[in-house]
Scaffold this active site. Structure first.
Site, PDB file in Angstrom:
ATOM      1  N   GLU A 186       4.169  -1.593  -5.761  1.00  0.00           N
ATOM      2  CA  GLU A 186       2.891  -1.614  -5.037  1.00  0.00           C
ATOM      3  C   GLU A 186       2.097  -0.320  -5.196  1.00  0.00           C
ATOM      4  O   GLU A 186       2.621   0.778  -4.992  1.00  0.00           O
ATOM      5  CB  GLU A 186       3.136  -1.878  -3.555  1.00  0.00           C
ATOM      6  CG  GLU A 186       1.854  -1.967  -2.743  1.00  0.00           C
ATOM      7  CD  GLU A 186       2.059  -2.493  -1.337  1.00  0.00           C
ATOM      8  OE1 GLU A 186       1.104  -2.476  -0.539  1.00  0.00           O
ATOM      9  OE2 GLU A 186       3.189  -2.939  -1.030  1.00  0.00           O
ATOM     10  N   LYS A 200       1.619  -8.419   0.269  1.00  0.00           N
ATOM     11  CA  LYS A 200       2.050  -9.066   1.502  1.00  0.00           C
ATOM     12  C   LYS A 200       2.421 -10.498   1.170  1.00  0.00           C
ATOM     13  O   LYS A 200       1.611 -11.241   0.603  1.00  0.00           O
ATOM     14  CB  LYS A 200       0.924  -9.065   2.540  1.00  0.00           C
ATOM     15  CG  LYS A 200       0.899  -7.844   3.434  1.00  0.00           C
ATOM     16  CD  LYS A 200       2.114  -7.787   4.312  1.00  0.00           C
ATOM     17  CE  LYS A 200       2.200  -6.483   5.058  1.00  0.00           C
ATOM     18  NZ  LYS A 200       3.511  -6.329   5.709  1.00  0.00           N
TER      19      LYS A 200
END
Length: 401
Positions: free
Chosen positions: A208, A224
């Site tokens: 990420e 997410k």
């Protein structure tokens, strides 16, 4: 208590700090180093900007990037910013103490170009490496109770979403650096790398992006939504209304974060809810970007994006207040930023899928975002699924993936 070898440069040919220019890695030499804790007298964002600017890196105005030249003395800096340092930058509650206090909250290692490839460093051996049983900072029942308390805070209107993180540690014998390098090579580790200091080390396999700056534009890529990397798992993630709602909420938060340092009207969502693979998991990722406003520097950037929205919640300050109450121990090396700051770019990954090592223990953190629709048992299982590949590869000296 054993002493972990203190220099990042030793690991460079094998597992360099994330983002270091590949062509420069074999001849990089540590030039100077900044290390401090978040509870010191100085603001971490200002301290980091001043330190890097003092070494000639153009971090005071990010709209005026420099050029990376392999002939220049300074190549760039490996940088780590903990979640605690990020909270300090925005005046948020510090939360509980880190279970790995040997790891600093702010690290910047400036590298210069050497005249020849680094040689003569000791080889690390995998024989003798042994990892003991894991000790958890909370039981599954306490984790599930924290999820219920988070849902209560959502019902009360205090927050919309909060990320809840747990921690486990295990004693070890032998040299930890080969294990951390294995971790850094996990499939999907966009920010795979190792950073070390005297008595501590961090190994990262993060997929990420916390923040990237290139050519005057800033990017963040929140993740997410998680499912097993199977055909049914991918379909379930694509079709989950709960996961998509949670994801979009964080995308909106990141848009607001970037707007604080952006030229008016330049914030955009480039990609929304793209499914990517990390190790044995599918995860949903979006890309949010903006053009940086004139005069904004590194300290402004870090105050806007730290701590990362996908590992805090919304609203961010209210979520941080909940995190300080809900979590059993501090986040340590996890949920912060790790990467590279050079004359021409900034690229910091969010330190999820990350392990920290002190003189006698390995530490791993994992968690997930809690919304009103969260099921406590499912959240406990998701955290275990995220930490599982990290723990497995740390434990097995012969495992290569």
């Amino acid at each position: 208590m054993r002493q972990i070898e203190p220099y990042v440069v030793e690991a460079l040919p094998f597992a360099s700090p994330p983002g270091a220019p590949a062509g420069c890695v074999p001849r990089l030499v540590e030039h100077d180093r900044l290390q401090c804790r978040a509870d010191g007298p100085d603001d971490p964002a200002t301290l980091l900007e001043e330190f890097l600017a003092g070494h000639g890196l153009p971090v005071r105005d990010l709209t005026r990037p420099g050029v990376h030249r392999p002939t220049d003395t300074v190549c760039g800096a490996a940088v780590f910013v903990s979640a605690a340092a990020g909270a300090r930058m925005v005046g948020a509650a510090p939360g509980p103490a880190s279970p790995a206090p040997a790891v600093p909250d702010l690290v910047a290692v400036v590298y210069r170009h050497g005249t020849a490839p680094a040689t003569g460093h000791p080889r690390h051996r995998t024989d003798g490496w042994e990892l003991g049983p894991w000790t958890e900072s909370w039981t599954p029942r306490r984790h599930a109770d924290a999820v219920r308390r988070a849902r209560d805070a959502i019902a009360a209107g205090d927050i919309y979403q909060v990320n809840v993180v747990g921690h486990g540690c295990a004693r070890y014998t032998g040299d930890p650096l080969p294990a951390l390098r294995r971790l850094a090579r996990l499939p999907g580790a966009r920010y795979g790398g190792v950073l070390t200091g005297a008595g501590w080390a961090i190994g990262c396999a993060s997929p990420e992006t916390l923040v990237e700056v290139a050519d005057g534009r800033v990017y963040t890529r929140p993740i997410k939504g998680t499912r097993p990397a199977t055909g049914p798992g991918r379909r379930e993630l694509l079709e989950s209304a709960k996961e998509r709602a949670e994801h979009v909420m964080i995308v909106d938060l990141e848009r607001n974060d970037l707007a604080r340092i952006a030229r008016t009207g330049t914030v955009r969502v480039d990609r929304l809810y793209t499914i990517r693979r990390w190790s044995d998991l599918w995860q949903a990722e979006s890309t949010v970007s903006a053009t940086i406003a004139d005069g904004r520097g590194l300290a402004d950037l870090l105050r806007a994006v730290c701590p990362g929205g996908s590992v805090t919640g919304a609203p961010k300050l209210a979520a941080l207040a909940q995190i300080a109450v809900l979590e059993p121990v501090g986040r340590g090396a996890s949920m912060g930023g790790l990467g590279w700051i050079g004359p021409d770019r900034i690229d910091l990954g969010l330190t999820i899928r990350t392990a920290a090592v002190d003189a006698d223990r390995v530490h791993v953190w994992a968690g997930g975002g809690i919304t009103w629709g969260s099921d406590p048992a499912a959240e406990v299982a998701e955290a275990a699924a995220k930490s599982g590949p990290v723990r497995a590869i740390l434990a097995d000296p012969h495992r290569s993936r």
